[in-house]
Enzyme design. Structure first.
Site, PDB file in Angstrom:
ATOM      1  N   ASN A 102       0.844  -1.176   0.000  1.00  0.00           N
ATOM      2  CA  ASN A 102       0.000   0.000   0.000  1.00  0.00           C
ATOM      3  C   ASN A 102       0.893   1.244   0.000  1.00  0.00           C
ATOM      4  O   ASN A 102       1.787   1.363   0.834  1.00  0.00           O
ATOM      5  CB  ASN A 102      -0.904  -0.026   1.236  1.00  0.00           C
ATOM      6  CG  ASN A 102      -1.923   1.072   1.240  1.00  0.00           C
ATOM      7  OD1 ASN A 102      -1.575   2.246   1.200  1.00  0.00           O
ATOM      8  ND2 ASN A 102      -3.192   0.706   1.309  1.00  0.00           N
TER       9      ASN A 102
ATOM     10  N   HIS B 271      -3.400   0.689  -3.584  1.00  0.00           N
ATOM     11  CA  HIS B 271      -3.575  -0.387  -2.608  1.00  0.00           C
ATOM     12  C   HIS B 271      -2.573  -1.495  -2.911  1.00  0.00           C
ATOM     13  O   HIS B 271      -2.108  -1.648  -4.038  1.00  0.00           O
ATOM     14  CB  HIS B 271      -4.994  -0.939  -2.684  1.00  0.00           C
ATOM     15  CG  HIS B 271      -6.018  -0.036  -2.097  1.00  0.00           C
ATOM     16  ND1 HIS B 271      -7.136  -0.510  -1.450  1.00  0.00           N
ATOM     17  CD2 HIS B 271      -6.116   1.319  -2.054  1.00  0.00           C
ATOM     18  CE1 HIS B 271      -7.876   0.508  -1.034  1.00  0.00           C
ATOM     19  NE2 HIS B 271      -7.278   1.630  -1.391  1.00  0.00           N
TER      20      HIS B 271
ATOM     21  N   GLU C 108      -2.764  -4.810  -3.250  1.00  0.00           N
ATOM     22  CA  GLU C 108      -3.114  -5.782  -4.287  1.00  0.00           C
ATOM     23  C   GLU C 108      -2.993  -5.171  -5.674  1.00  0.00           C
ATOM     24  O   GLU C 108      -2.525  -5.822  -6.612  1.00  0.00           O
ATOM     25  CB  GLU C 108      -4.542  -6.303  -4.077  1.00  0.00           C
ATOM     26  CG  GLU C 108      -4.740  -7.041  -2.771  1.00  0.00           C
ATOM     27  CD  GLU C 108      -5.133  -6.139  -1.599  1.00  0.00           C
ATOM     28  OE1 GLU C 108      -5.628  -6.673  -0.605  1.00  0.00           O
ATOM     29  OE2 GLU C 108      -4.939  -4.909  -1.682  1.00  0.00           O
TER      30      GLU C 108
ATOM     31  N   ASP D 112      -8.296   5.033   4.427  1.00  0.00           N
ATOM     32  CA  ASP D 112      -7.944   3.927   3.540  1.00  0.00           C
ATOM     33  C   ASP D 112      -9.134   3.011   3.284  1.00  0.00           C
ATOM     34  O   ASP D 112      -9.311   2.527   2.168  1.00  0.00           O
ATOM     35  CB  ASP D 112      -6.778   3.116   4.119  1.00  0.00           C
ATOM     36  CG  ASP D 112      -6.227   2.132   3.109  1.00  0.00           C
ATOM     37  OD1 ASP D 112      -5.689   2.587   2.084  1.00  0.00           O
ATOM     38  OD2 ASP D 112      -6.349   0.916   3.320  1.00  0.00           O
TER      39      ASP D 112
END
Length: 146
Positions: free
Chosen positions: A42, A53, A55, A143
């Protein structure tokens, strides 16, 4: 497949994010044999980019593939709805989750859609993020869209 080994690559990234002063969430994308395709953490704080992010960063760093159906993504925290949507959009077949107690994100939806979700319930992943949340609750709230 050793899911704890896959998770370790994501933890390396989460620790890197922590050292940079960011949200300590890491991720790694693997092929079916367990070879790393891309890793990331992140970087919303570091790059002032709401879409950075963990991923997504691992996915971007993996580069283009014709298909993602046989890939595995490991992440230290259950993927949020944004990242869960990316997983579904590109048909990633398996998600290895470090922990989902802090935040369960979209893992139930992913399971309903046929994605294999393996929750490792990692105390290390939970402690890393809980420590950050205790120090920066406002950044954490931002977030997750709170």
């Amino acid at each position: 497949m050793d899911h704890t080994k896959l998770l370790e690559a994501a933890l390396v990234e989460a620790r890197a994010g922590s050292r940079e002063g960011g949200i300590p969430i890491g991720s790694a994308l693997f092929d079916a044999s367990g070879s790393v395709l891309g890793t990331g953490h992140n970087q919303r704080v570091q790059r002032n980019d709401a879409s950075a992010h963990a991923e997504v960063e691992a996915f971007r760093n993996a580069g283009r593939r014709r298909s993602y159906h046989d890939t595995i993504i490991a992440t230290t925290l259950a993927p949020c709805w944004f990242c869960s949507g990316m997983i579904r959009q590109f048909g990633i077949g398996t998600v290895v989750v470090g922990e989902s107690r802090t935040f369960s994100g979209g893992i139930d939806w992913l399971r309903e859609c046929g994605v294999q979700v393996i929750d490792c319930a990692s105390g290390e992943c939970e402690e890393l993020l809980q420590s950050f949340i205790a120090e920066h609750p406002d950044v954490w709230g931002e977030d997750i869209g709170a």
